[in-house]
Motif scaffolding. Structure first.
Motif, short mmCIF file in Angstrom:
data_model
loop_
_atom_site.label_atom_id
_atom_site.label_comp_id
_atom_site.label_asym_id
_atom_site.label_seq_id
_atom_site.Cartn_x
_atom_site.Cartn_y
_atom_site.Cartn_z
N LEU A 38 41.50 35.79 33.74
CA LEU A 38 40.88 36.41 34.74
C LEU A 38 41.77 37.29 35.07
O LEU A 38 42.07 38.36 35.12
N ILE A 39 42.55 36.09 35.86
CA ILE A 39 44.24 36.83 36.74
C ILE A 39 44.38 37.18 35.68
O ILE A 39 45.42 38.26 35.77
N VAL A 40 45.24 36.97 34.71
CA VAL A 40 46.17 37.96 33.99
C VAL A 40 45.36 39.42 32.92
O VAL A 40 46.28 39.94 33.72
N SER A 41 44.09 39.43 33.10
CA SER A 41 43.88 40.45 32.48
C SER A 41 43.84 41.53 34.16
O SER A 41 44.13 42.23 33.72
N LEU A 42 43.74 40.84 34.94
CA LEU A 42 43.54 41.60 35.97
C LEU A 42 44.89 42.27 37.06
O LEU A 42 44.99 43.02 37.32
N SER A 43 45.74 40.90 36.60
CA SER A 43 46.86 41.82 36.48
C SER A 43 47.49 42.84 35.80
O SER A 43 48.71 43.75 36.21
N ASP A 44 47.32 42.26 34.77
CA ASP A 44 47.84 43.52 33.49
C ASP A 44 47.01 45.15 33.98
O ASP A 44 47.50 46.21 33.96
N PHE A 45 45.51 44.84 34.55
CA PHE A 45 44.87 46.45 34.90
C PHE A 45 45.87 46.55 35.63
O PHE A 45 46.45 48.21 35.98
N SER A 46 46.33 45.80 36.42
CA SER A 46 46.19 46.49 38.14
C SER A 46 47.90 47.75 37.75
O SER A 46 48.43 48.46 38.48
#
Length: 286
Positions: A38-46
């Motif tokens: 989830l952290i990777v997904s959020l970082s990519d999204f940002s």
């Protein structure tokens, strides 16, 4: 070689990134692997210019049942069985804060807590679609999103107190601002569940729908936001965060500064032109 389980299902469409928590056997409880994904997904999204709005929900009939209890059990093994705590909890807390005692290390629980930090700091709109129980950290995850929608089957519960813990996921910051001090203390003291309709009455969620309509309503909202001037939305989010700790005049002062920034955006120029030309604006988020 066995494949790593995908705890997060994601898809991007029309500028909306949908993240679906996916661990049916635990009702989407967050373990270290899910947290890292989830952290990777959020970082990519940002940082992805194609991703304009975030939508978070859970698979099947649960949003998120909290942190995986196995993590808590593992952490118990390293705890001193005879802790020397001050009999006055406030003094113990004050002293620990002053001396930076009991500061969390980079364990699994701290990794999970970083998720709500990331969402708080997102420069883009975020929406939580509460499709079922949001328990403990699951409730904190929903609270950290800018907007919450819920189906009639959703339940929100600050369950930390039931295992002798406190809401360390940002809920102590978010909840009083949403439902007031007395209601926050009530639900954090008792751990009692909040039904979807009660959450709506309290202002915890913005809309309640039938279960089969939740994703349609949520995606429609996200599509609307994705087509809007997202640069200005980002400034609005930051102004609200800053204004929470300011008096009226201080908030007015920084709002004037922010408006000066918004006036220099291409979206402002497009909005004015579209209004004068009686057409729909085509915002670019810059």
């Amino acid at each position: 070689m066995s494949k790593t389980k995908d705890y997060i299902n994601s898809y991007l469409k029309d500028g909306v990134l949908t993240l679906i928590l996916n661990d049916l056997k635990t009702k989407n409880a967050v373990n270290a692997e899910m947290a890292n994904q989830l952290i990777v997904s959020l970082s990519d999204f940002s940082t992805d210019p194609q991703s304009k709005v975030l939508l978070i929900t859970g698979n099947s009939n649960s949003f998120c049942s909290g942190a995986n209890v196995k993590i808590m059990k593992g952490n118990l093994d390293s705890i001193d069985r005879e802790p020397t705590l001050n009999s006055d909890p406030w003094k113990e807390l004050d002293n620990s804060i002053k001396n930076n005692l009991n500061a969390p290390e980079s364990d699994e629980i701290e990794i999970i807590r970083n998720i709500t930090r990331l969402i708080y700091n997102l420069r883009k709109p975020s929406v939580a679609a509460g499709n079922g129980p949001a328990i403990g950290f699951g409730m904190g995850l929903a609270l950290s999103c800018d907007v919450r929608l819920a189906s009639t089957t959703a339940i929100f519960r600050e369950a930390f107190i039931n295992v002798g813990l406190i809401p360390a996921d940002g809920s102590c910051w978010y909840l009083p601002r949403m439902i007031g001090l007395s209601n926050s203390l009530l639900y954090q003291y008792t751990g009692d569940p909040i039904t979807a309709n009660e959450a709506h009455r309290l202002g915890l969620v913005s809309q309640v729908t039938q279960p089969d309509k939740l994703m349609e309503v949520s995606i429609n909202l996200c599509n609307k936001l994705a087509m809007g001037p997202t640069y200005s939305m980002s400034i609005i989010k930051r102004l609200i965060q800053l204004s929470s700790d300011m008096n009226f005049e201080e908030s007015m002062d920084i709002s004037g500064i922010a408006q000066g920034i918004a006036r220099n955006t291409n979206d402002h120029k497009e909005g004015v032109s579209a209004f004068l030309q009686k057409r729909r604006p085509l915002f670019k988020g810059k």
